[in-house]
Scaffold this active site. Structure first.
Site, PDB file in Angstrom:
ATOM      1  NE  ARG A 282      14.738  -7.488  25.866  1.00 26.49           N
ATOM      2  CZ  ARG A 282      14.334  -7.177  24.626  1.00 26.49           C
ATOM      3  NH1 ARG A 282      14.078  -5.922  24.308  1.00 26.49           N
ATOM      4  NH2 ARG A 282      14.191  -8.122  23.715  1.00 26.49           N
TER       5      ARG A 282
ATOM      6  CB  ILE B  79       8.077 -13.603  21.122  1.00 29.89           C
ATOM      7  CG1 ILE B  79       7.181 -14.605  20.383  1.00 29.89           C
ATOM      8  CG2 ILE B  79       8.509 -12.474  20.199  1.00 29.89           C
ATOM      9  CD1 ILE B  79       7.792 -15.208  19.127  1.00 29.89           C
ATOM     10  CG  HIS B  80      14.185 -13.734  23.333  1.00 29.74           C
ATOM     11  ND1 HIS B  80      14.019 -14.960  22.723  1.00 29.74           N
ATOM     12  CD2 HIS B  80      15.512 -13.462  23.252  1.00 29.74           C
ATOM     13  CE1 HIS B  80      15.180 -15.412  22.311  1.00 29.74           C
ATOM     14  NE2 HIS B  80      16.107 -14.529  22.607  1.00 29.74           N
ATOM     15  NE  ARG B  81      16.686 -15.180  18.067  1.00 31.39           N
ATOM     16  CZ  ARG B  81      17.962 -15.365  18.375  1.00 31.39           C
ATOM     17  NH1 ARG B  81      18.776 -14.326  18.401  1.00 31.39           N
ATOM     18  NH2 ARG B  81      18.421 -16.564  18.638  1.00 31.39           N
TER      19      ARG B  81
ATOM     20  CG  ASP C  25      12.083 -14.658  19.076  1.00 30.07           C
ATOM     21  OD1 ASP C  25      12.273 -15.248  20.161  1.00 30.07           O
ATOM     22  OD2 ASP C  25      11.815 -13.440  19.011  1.00 30.07           O
TER      23      ASP C  25
END
Length: 355
Positions: A237, A204-206, A278
């Site tokens: 991040r 999950i990064h968006r 994602d």
């Protein structure tokens, strides 16, 4: 012919590998510029090593920052790079800030630009990636489309004369790595004490899932409530954002883990009961591996994965749980992403294109 490829993020490194191999095989000079958009070694340097690409010719080291700061830093640095190398083509990949920055720099210097993975559309204008890909397609001289759907999108925007259907280069490298790791146990299983088919792999990064603390907490909580362990391969991040807001990425079924090298990721996905993501790249990789995927978004560019039943879109916790635990999809021999020889077609198209 001389090509300069500009990359900066993990999916681009994967796509770069077969292009670099095909260029060398064709006797084409190929220089690689790494913007440094992904600067963590497990998201960057290790891919160059593991995929046999070799060190980049130029590393800009721009690092993180807002979209404007990051894109501006790339633009400022790329002018000098292109002026020094003066390639016949600048080849850009996908939909990142690195992509649009390189396209803008090159076209303003009157250097031909080719866009690999052209024509993808989510039709969600809140996504930064959607703006990047649309602007790059309209600026580029040659549009290298991965699928027939992408070709149709480009035609609808009046870009058919610049378009060539080449297939998806990620299929090239995915098949090669899949065959290398097939039959070998995933190192992740022994490290975490997991059994084949007894866990899920998640990324999950968006921005829409991670920038808002309430949304990130909702996604983490939904993964934590699943019926099997969920190994979240967490981008630095995302780890930093979760820590700043007091959100635990290891809770319930959820286990936070550092990102994996590409071959290890493919081995882990092959051993898993399913993928939750994602990421555009991992959706497609799951399909090509025959692993069910649940995509935590409201739309996808890779519509073929949904139409063929191997991917479902999910947004709420209930939708994510339903998607992950759904019955296995029907087997398919459909090959919407090509035959594993897209990179050769890319090099041929660059050589043959009449500007």
């Amino acid at each position: 012919m001389k090509i300069v490829s500009v990359v900066g993020a993990r999916p681009q490194f994967v796509k770069l590998a077969p292009i670099h191999k095909a260029a060398l095989a064709a006797g084409v000079e190929h220089a690689i510029v790494h913007t440094g958009q992904h600067y963590d070694p497990m998201l960057s340097d290790v891919f160059f090593e593991d995929l046999g690409i070799g060190a980049p010719d130029v590393h800009l080291g721009v690092g993180s920052g807002s979209h404007g700061v990051q894109t501006g830093a790339m633009l400022a640095a790329l002018d000098a790079v292109f002026d020094e190398h003066r390639p016949d083509w600048v080849l850009v990949y996908g939909d990142t800030n690195s992509t649009v920055a390189a396209a803008l720099s090159a076209v303003k210097m009157h250097i031909p630009v080719a866009h690999l993975e052209a024509g993808l559309r989510s039709f969600n204008r809140r996504m930064p990636e959607e703006h990047n890909r649309v602007m790059t397609d309209h600026a580029a001289d040659l549009l290298l489309a991965p699928t027939q759907v992408a070709v149709e999108h480009l035609a609808s925007e009046g870009l058919e004369k610049r378009t060539v259907l080449v297939g998806d280069v990620m299929t090239d490298v995915l098949y090669e790595v899949r065959d290398q790791v097939a039959g070998s146990p995933s190192a992740l299983l022994s490290e975490l004490g997991l059994q084949p088919g007894g866990f899920y792999v998640a990324t999950i990064h968006r921005a829409e899932n991670t920038d808002d603390p309430a949304r990130l907490a909702e996604v983490a909580g939904s993964l934590a409530g699943l019926d099997k362990p969920v190994v979240l391969l967490a981008h630095p991040r995302v780890v930093a954002k979760a820590a700043a807001h007091g959100i635990s990425l290891t809770q319930g079924s959820l286990i936070a883990h550092a990102p994996l090298a590409y071959a290890d990721l493919i081995a882990a996905a092959l051993s898993s009961a399913g993928v939750v993501t994602d990421s555009g790249g991992l959706q497609k990789e799951a399909f090509l591996l025959g692993v069910p995927c649940t995509t935590v978004r409201t739309e996808t560019e890779w519509v073929e994965t949904v139409e063929l039943g191997w991917n479902v879109l999910a947004n709420t916790a209930a939708e994510i749980a339903a998607g992950v635990t759904r019955p296995a999809p029907a087997a398919t021999d459909a090959a919407p992403y090509g035959d594993g020889h897209a990179a050769d077609r890319v090099v041929q198209a660059l050589s043959a294109w009449q500007r």
